[in-house]
Design a protein around this motif. Structure first.
Motif, mmCIF file in Angstrom:
data_model
loop_
_atom_site.group_PDB
_atom_site.id
_atom_site.type_symbol
_atom_site.label_atom_id
_atom_site.label_comp_id
_atom_site.label_asym_id
_atom_site.label_seq_id
_atom_site.Cartn_x
_atom_site.Cartn_y
_atom_site.Cartn_z
ATOM 1 N N TYR A 176 -0.555 -12.109 -4.435
ATOM 2 C CA TYR A 176 -1.819 -11.398 -4.293
ATOM 3 C C TYR A 176 -1.553 -9.975 -3.814
ATOM 4 N N GLY A 177 -2.059 -9.024 -4.544
ATOM 5 C CA GLY A 177 -1.900 -7.624 -4.183
ATOM 6 C C GLY A 177 -0.739 -6.936 -4.848
ATOM 7 N N ASN A 178 0.254 -7.713 -5.320
ATOM 8 C CA ASN A 178 1.376 -7.085 -6.015
ATOM 9 C C ASN A 178 1.713 -7.753 -7.335
ATOM 10 N N SER A 195 -2.995 -0.374 -8.766
ATOM 11 C CA SER A 195 -4.376 -0.412 -8.304
ATOM 12 C C SER A 195 -4.934 -1.827 -8.195
ATOM 13 N N LEU A 196 -4.087 -2.783 -7.850
ATOM 14 C CA LEU A 196 -4.566 -4.141 -7.627
ATOM 15 C C LEU A 196 -5.291 -4.233 -6.289
ATOM 16 N N ILE A 197 -6.325 -5.060 -6.229
ATOM 17 C CA ILE A 197 -7.006 -5.319 -4.967
ATOM 18 C C ILE A 197 -5.970 -5.856 -3.971
ATOM 19 N N PRO A 198 -5.901 -5.289 -2.759
ATOM 20 C CA PRO A 198 -4.866 -5.723 -1.813
ATOM 21 C C PRO A 198 -5.290 -6.924 -0.982
ATOM 22 N N VAL A 199 -4.350 -7.396 -0.172
ATOM 23 C CA VAL A 199 -4.487 -8.415 0.876
ATOM 24 C C VAL A 199 -4.327 -9.825 0.307
ATOM 25 N N SER A 200 -3.439 -10.581 0.967
ATOM 26 C CA SER A 200 -3.045 -11.899 0.455
ATOM 27 C C SER A 200 -3.748 -13.062 1.137
ATOM 28 N N ASP A 201 -4.430 -12.843 2.264
ATOM 29 C CA ASP A 201 -4.951 -13.958 3.062
ATOM 30 C C ASP A 201 -6.460 -13.873 3.204
ATOM 31 N N ALA A 202 -7.143 -14.990 2.945
ATOM 32 C CA ALA A 202 -8.608 -14.962 3.005
ATOM 33 C C ALA A 202 -9.170 -16.325 3.344
ATOM 34 N N ALA A 203 -10.403 -16.293 3.827
ATOM 35 C CA ALA A 203 -11.217 -17.487 4.015
ATOM 36 C C ALA A 203 -12.613 -17.188 3.489
ATOM 37 N N GLY A 204 -13.262 -18.206 2.953
ATOM 38 C CA GLY A 204 -14.598 -17.992 2.415
ATOM 39 C C GLY A 204 -15.267 -19.300 2.071
ATOM 40 N N GLU A 205 -16.306 -19.197 1.283
ATOM 41 C CA GLU A 205 -17.035 -20.390 0.874
ATOM 42 C C GLU A 205 -17.227 -20.379 -0.633
ATOM 43 N N VAL A 206 -17.274 -21.545 -1.218
ATOM 44 C CA VAL A 206 -17.412 -21.678 -2.658
ATOM 45 C C VAL A 206 -18.833 -21.303 -3.060
ATOM 46 N N ALA A 207 -18.935 -20.293 -3.930
ATOM 47 C CA ALA A 207 -20.240 -19.823 -4.400
ATOM 48 C C ALA A 207 -20.609 -20.416 -5.751
ATOM 49 N N LEU A 251 0.826 -1.205 0.000
ATOM 50 C CA LEU A 251 0.000 0.000 0.000
ATOM 51 C C LEU A 251 0.858 1.251 0.000
ATOM 52 N N ASP A 252 1.995 1.207 0.709
ATOM 53 C CA ASP A 252 2.886 2.367 0.802
ATOM 54 C C ASP A 252 3.861 2.468 -0.366
ATOM 55 N N GLY A 253 3.815 1.491 -1.284
ATOM 56 C CA GLY A 253 4.731 1.512 -2.422
ATOM 57 C C GLY A 253 6.138 1.096 -2.079
ATOM 58 N N ASP A 254 6.310 0.384 -0.943
ATOM 59 C CA ASP A 254 7.647 -0.011 -0.500
ATOM 60 C C ASP A 254 7.949 -1.482 -0.736
ATOM 61 N N HIS A 255 7.116 -2.169 -1.505
ATOM 62 C CA HIS A 255 7.306 -3.589 -1.762
ATOM 63 C C HIS A 255 7.376 -3.798 -3.264
ATOM 64 N N PHE A 256 8.229 -4.741 -3.680
ATOM 65 C CA PHE A 256 8.365 -4.986 -5.113
ATOM 66 C C PHE A 256 7.017 -5.402 -5.702
ATOM 67 N N THR A 257 6.769 -4.965 -6.908
ATOM 68 C CA THR A 257 5.536 -5.333 -7.615
ATOM 69 C C THR A 257 5.899 -5.820 -9.003
ATOM 70 N N ASN A 258 5.081 -6.723 -9.504
ATOM 71 C CA ASN A 258 5.291 -7.188 -10.882
ATOM 72 C C ASN A 258 3.970 -7.285 -11.627
ATOM 73 N N GLY A 259 3.068 -6.387 -11.262
ATOM 74 C CA GLY A 259 1.778 -6.351 -11.938
ATOM 75 C C GLY A 259 1.307 -4.921 -12.087
ATOM 76 N N PRO A 260 0.141 -4.706 -12.669
ATOM 77 C CA PRO A 260 -0.374 -3.351 -12.853
ATOM 78 C C PRO A 260 -0.720 -2.705 -11.529
#
Length: 334
Positions: free
Chosen positions: A103-105, A54-66, A43-52
């Motif tokens: 994810y995110g970068n 304005s990517l949706i951030p955050v690498s960790d998630a839990a959910g259910e298959v829709a 978010l602060d621009g201090d991490h290497f990126t290799n994608g476009p």
């Protein structure tokens, strides 16, 4: 659906279409996400990126298959899942860095109502864990697991050294105690020391009161030192970790670089230690599944600092940025 994308270093909520799962993909309704240090850096621009941008951030998630796309066999609608931190690392040796689209970068992350990803990028979430607890696993818990078990498997006679009260360190403490190992932990305040003791730490060292805490680890172990060190501080702590390793070929898992301003590493200290230094890049999907199986046999309770509504994602990031949290900062689903 609602999503967040960064604009000029801040999170902006948007409305976007729900994605359609393609062949081999699963549509996940995101129920919870959790934050890691890398999310702040991106978010602060201090991490290497290799994608476009304005990517949706955050690498960790839990959910259910829709919904599932054509040809999906690993999951069905209604299954509870977490993501593997690396979507393209199933098992074996770490792939070439350019194939690891984070994810995110490198690709959109999980701070959204829904995400469509390959079925191979997901792991079943155990029934005993809530979505909020499950969201804490993909990065911090898997990193702790591979730090302790990526070399020679951890044994009950081992002494494990953890640094601080970040997510990886807390999971490492809990997993080590579940193995029967002795844990020495460092921290910076009596309040955090009490929490570490409550979680099972056998010895807690205040690194502010004891700047030479590497020697304190030697003293606490009768000169033996730590067998395994989960090294999250990097430049701020590595020199003392080498001292704490003693001279008996300890295993040092090099995880992060949240510490700054440490002393240079003395080559002779490193040489005398005989330590093995392993770079930890979280872990593969296989590692994640190994961890989940272990938790089914020896459950632990993930330490959650706070859970924030989706609309307060910015507040969650600021809570995490403050470093006042003890445990994982979680954001509930949209």
């Amino acid at each position: 659906m609602r999503v967040y994308r960064p604009e000029s270093g801040r999170l902006v909520q948007r409305e976007e279409p729900v994605p359609e799962p393609r062949r081999g993909e699963v549509l996940v309704r995101v129920r919870a996400t959790s934050l890691n240090y890398r999310d702040l850096l991106i978010l602060d621009g201090d991490h290497f990126t290799n994608g476009p941008g304005s990517l949706i951030p955050v690498s960790d998630a839990a959910g259910e298959v829709a919904a599932v796309g054509e040809g999906v066999t690993r999951f069905a609608v209604g299954d509870r899942v977490i993501n593997a931190f690396h979507a393209n690392w199933i098992g074996g040796r770490l792939p070439a860095a350019e194939t690891l689209r984070g994810y995110g970068n490198g690709q959109d992350g999980w701070l959204a109502g829904y995400r469509a990803v390959s079925e191979n990028a997901l792991v079943a979430l155990p029934d005993r864990l809530t979505f909020e607890q499950g969201a804490t696993l993909p990065c911090a818990a898997v990193t702790a697991w591979t730090s302790l078990n990526g070399g020679t498997p951890l044994g009950p006679a081992d002494v494990v050294l953890t640094l601080g009260t970040g997510g990886v360190s807390l999971f490492a403490l809990q997993l080590a105690k579940a193995h029967g190992a002795r844990v020495i932990a460092t921290t910076s305040s009596p309040e955090k020391a009490a929490k570490l003791t409550a979680l099972g730490a056998d010895t807690v060292i205040d690194y502010r009161a004891t700047p030479e805490w590497g020697k304190a680890v030697l003293d606490a172990t009768g000169g033996h030192g730590a067998d395994r060190i989960v090294e999250v501080g990097g430049p701020g702590t590595f020199a003392q970790s080498i001292v704490a390793a003693g001279t008996h070929h300890a295993d040092i898992a090099l995880v992060g670089f949240v510490g700054t301003g440490g002393a240079p590493v003395d080559f002779m200290d490193l040489f005398r230690s005989g330590a093995t230094v392993r770079k930890i890049w979280v872990g593969s999907r296989d590692d994640t599944e190994d961890l989940v199986r272990r938790l089914a046999v020896r459950p632990i309770e993930p330490v959650v600092d706070s859970v924030h509504p989706f609309d307060d994602a910015g507040v969650a990031f600021e809570r995490f940025r403050s470093r006042q949290n003890l445990g994982k900062v979680v954001i509930s689903g949209a």
